[in-house]
Design a protein around this motif. Sequence first.
Motif, PDB file in Angstrom:
ATOM      1  N   UNK A  14       0.837  -1.198   0.000  1.00 30.85           N
ATOM      2  CA  UNK A  14       0.000   0.000   0.000  1.00 30.85           C
ATOM      3  C   UNK A  14       0.877   1.254   0.000  1.00 30.85           C
ATOM      4  N   UNK A  15       1.930   1.253   0.806  1.00 27.44           N
ATOM      5  CA  UNK A  15       2.853   2.391   0.837  1.00 27.44           C
ATOM      6  C   UNK A  15       3.538   2.567  -0.524  1.00 27.44           C
ATOM      7  N   UNK A  16       3.904   1.446  -1.155  1.00 23.28           N
ATOM      8  CA  UNK A  16       4.534   1.516  -2.483  1.00 23.28           C
ATOM      9  C   UNK A  16       3.602   2.158  -3.506  1.00 23.28           C
ATOM     10  N   UNK A  17       2.332   1.776  -3.478  1.00 24.83           N
ATOM     11  CA  UNK A  17       1.360   2.348  -4.412  1.00 24.83           C
ATOM     12  C   UNK A  17       1.175   3.845  -4.175  1.00 24.83           C
ATOM     13  N   UNK A  18       1.098   4.236  -2.910  1.00 24.24           N
ATOM     14  CA  UNK A  18       0.968   5.663  -2.599  1.00 24.24           C
ATOM     15  C   UNK A  18       2.178   6.438  -3.104  1.00 24.24           C
ATOM     16  N   UNK A  19       3.359   5.840  -2.977  1.00 29.09           N
ATOM     17  CA  UNK A  19       4.584   6.480  -3.468  1.00 29.09           C
ATOM     18  C   UNK A  19       4.574   6.571  -4.988  1.00 29.09           C
ATOM     19  N   UNK A  20       4.203   5.479  -5.629  1.00 27.82           N
ATOM     20  CA  UNK A  20       4.202   5.422  -7.084  1.00 27.82           C
ATOM     21  C   UNK A  20       3.263   6.470  -7.693  1.00 27.82           C
ATOM     22  N   UNK A  29       1.966   8.836  13.832  1.00 28.44           N
ATOM     23  CA  UNK A  29       2.930   7.951  14.488  1.00 28.44           C
ATOM     24  C   UNK A  29       2.356   7.330  15.757  1.00 28.44           C
ATOM     25  N   UNK A  30       2.823   6.121  16.064  1.00 26.28           N
ATOM     26  CA  UNK A  30       2.440   5.439  17.303  1.00 26.28           C
ATOM     27  C   UNK A  30       3.014   6.212  18.489  1.00 26.28           C
ATOM     28  N   UNK A  31       2.338   6.125  19.600  1.00 22.64           N
ATOM     29  CA  UNK A  31       2.834   6.708  20.855  1.00 22.64           C
ATOM     30  C   UNK A  31       3.188   8.178  20.727  1.00 22.64           C
ATOM     31  N   UNK A  32       2.498   8.890  19.837  1.00 25.46           N
ATOM     32  CA  UNK A  32       2.807  10.303  19.629  1.00 25.46           C
ATOM     33  C   UNK A  32       1.605  10.980  18.978  1.00 25.46           C
ATOM     34  N   UNK A  33       1.469  12.248  19.247  1.00 27.15           N
ATOM     35  CA  UNK A  33       0.442  13.048  18.575  1.00 27.15           C
ATOM     36  C   UNK A  33       0.975  13.606  17.261  1.00 27.15           C
ATOM     37  N   UNK A  34       2.222  13.272  16.953  1.00 21.90           N
ATOM     38  CA  UNK A  34       2.897  13.828  15.781  1.00 21.90           C
ATOM     39  C   UNK A  34       2.296  13.300  14.481  1.00 21.90           C
ATOM     40  N   UNK A  35       2.121  14.227  13.522  1.00 17.33           N
ATOM     41  CA  UNK A  35       1.627  13.875  12.192  1.00 17.33           C
ATOM     42  C   UNK A  35       2.511  14.560  11.158  1.00 17.33           C
ATOM     43  N   UNK A  36       2.709  13.868  10.054  1.00 16.08           N
ATOM     44  CA  UNK A  36       3.482  14.424   8.944  1.00 16.08           C
ATOM     45  C   UNK A  36       2.585  14.439   7.717  1.00 16.08           C
ATOM     46  N   UNK A  37       2.663  15.515   6.948  1.00 20.01           N
ATOM     47  CA  UNK A  37       1.878  15.669   5.721  1.00 20.01           C
ATOM     48  C   UNK A  37       2.842  15.818   4.552  1.00 20.01           C
ATOM     49  N   UNK A  38       2.620  15.044   3.502  1.00 20.12           N
ATOM     50  CA  UNK A  38       3.477  15.158   2.328  1.00 20.12           C
ATOM     51  C   UNK A  38       3.268  14.018   1.359  1.00 20.12           C
ATOM     52  N   UNK A  39       4.338  13.686   0.626  1.00 12.40           N
ATOM     53  CA  UNK A  39       4.303  12.613  -0.373  1.00 12.40           C
ATOM     54  C   UNK A  39       5.450  11.653  -0.092  1.00 12.40           C
TER      55      UNK A  39
END
Length: 76
Positions: A14-20, A29-39
């Motif tokens: 699934x990650x490969x398809x999103x990258x492609x 992320x687990x154990x964190x409120x941290x989120x990353x937005x991008x490609x």
Amino acid sequence: MDNYQTISCAQYSEYELLAMHRTPVEVSLRDSEQRHHGRILDLITRQGAEYMLLQEENGGEVEIRLDQIARVKESA
């Protein structure tokens, strides 16, 4: 750092398809409120662990260990 826990082949694919398709994503992320937005630029393996190379919306890049990801969803 904890020992790396392999993710499922289905999840990796699934990650490969999103990258492609260069799909914009939000990575939580687990154990964190941290989120990353991008490609997702690439998936890499280093020292027995797998990582996602993510180009963030602000132009920076971050490496995220795959077993530390709680959720990846498409974003607008």
